[in-house]
Design a protein around this motif. Sequence first.
Motif, PDB file in Angstrom:
ATOM      1  N   ARG A 198       1.074  -1.215   0.204  1.00 59.94           N
ATOM      2  CA  ARG A 198       0.097  -0.133  -0.117  1.00 59.94           C
ATOM      3  C   ARG A 198       0.414   1.291  -0.069  1.00 59.94           C
ATOM      4  O   ARG A 198       0.657   2.068  -0.726  1.00 59.94           O
ATOM      5  N   TRP A 199       1.894   1.259   0.309  1.00 59.49           N
ATOM      6  CA  TRP A 199       2.797   2.389   0.991  1.00 59.49           C
ATOM      7  C   TRP A 199       3.809   2.716  -0.550  1.00 59.49           C
ATOM      8  O   TRP A 199       4.168   3.722  -0.856  1.00 59.49           O
ATOM      9  N   GLU A 226      -1.239   2.296   8.927  1.00 56.83           N
ATOM     10  CA  GLU A 226      -2.261   1.655   7.972  1.00 56.83           C
ATOM     11  C   GLU A 226      -2.680   1.964   6.257  1.00 56.83           C
ATOM     12  O   GLU A 226      -2.167   1.673   5.356  1.00 56.83           O
ATOM     13  N   GLU A 227      -2.408   3.485   6.494  1.00 59.96           N
ATOM     14  CA  GLU A 227      -2.867   4.290   5.411  1.00 59.96           C
ATOM     15  C   GLU A 227      -1.605   4.760   5.181  1.00 59.96           C
ATOM     16  O   GLU A 227      -1.170   5.785   6.005  1.00 59.96           O
TER      17      GLU A 227
END
Length: 417
Positions: A128-129, A190-191
């Motif tokens: 995600r990152w 997470e985000e």
Amino acid sequence: MNQQRWYFGWNIVAAATLLTLLTVGMRLGIGPFFLPMSQDLGFSRSLLAGIIAIGMLCYGLAMPVAGYLVGRIGTRAVLLTGTAIVIGSSLWTVMARGPVGFGLSFGVLLSIGLGFTSPVALTPVISRWFTRQRGMALFFLSTGSMAGMALMTPLLTFFIDRAGWQATLLGFAAAFTLVTVPAALFVIREEAPPGTDLLPEQIRQREMAGATGPETLRFREAIWTSPFWKIVLGLFACGFSMNLLGTHGVPMLMDHGYDAMTSSMGVGIIGLVAIFGTLVLGRLSDRLPRRNILGTIYLIRGLGFFALLVVGTHWELYIAAAIGGLVWAGSIASSSAILADVFGVRLVGLMYGMAYLGHQVGAMLSTWLGGWGFERFGSHWPAFGSAGVLLLIAAGVSISLPAKGWSLTRPAPAAQA
């Protein structure tokens, strides 16, 4: 703007690499524990080997569960749960005296705890990152795996010789906790930012193309696709070959006339060179087609297994080991990056966990075949030759994987008349 300062995603990669070093180092560093445990507990070698084999399977089975839970409750919760299991299982292990209790604690629970803190739990958050440098970021996990194999085995041997296996296991659990808990609480996020690690012009291009894309497949749809099973086949060959070399590599070389130290150095060179090989492959994976890199890795590794069977001098052994080490650890990182590219970051944890189960099944089969094949035929060719053939097949299959930039999506619903 975001490229002018330190990107926080690399903090997550650093923490994940250290966690992988400890997790994989313990899971693959059972060797120093083997004889002390067997002698202290009065277990036969076959009994203890059976418990360890069960643990290998449980480690593989825990991974798809970890991948699923990451999507449901998040990476941080899964890491903390795994840490609690590692602590509890370590305490139970040092107190267990019978095969049932020891098998449940050391074989089953410790393997589950390590599976929950394995690269499977960390791959989704890294995916995600990272977009532009996803391949290199995931390759650092492989660097951690190789460093764990290279560093943990001598460290565990040192402490077992001086303090015993019980104190060493408890010390590992304490050190593991001191690393995992702060990493989960203060580093894992997470985000990811909207632009991840993309360059400003790449962010603008994405915004112009539209932020929302086609809907990705559901899990039950994804596992029946050809790319998934091609990855599974490759990881099966990977697990088969890696565990075969780790378990039977030194005995095979000794049976071929090398002394114990030369045989150990030959296998050790592979792990040492692999640390540097992953850094090179990581950079290439974001510049060249990932399927070509994965196919090349399997091709060279397959040829290397045949080379190990026919080398005749010390220098031939060391050269073959060094060449094999360059590609020894890249298959798992490349496979997880391809899964993220094809199926999207939403599914990568669960898909990777399911695919890695094939890796562990291959590991179990090669452990058995290496011993049975030599006893039955008096030769290591059945096992090591099989590994070479499987890797060459995996190389051909990998080349047919989708190209980077191609993803599987669900068909758009038909327009209403």
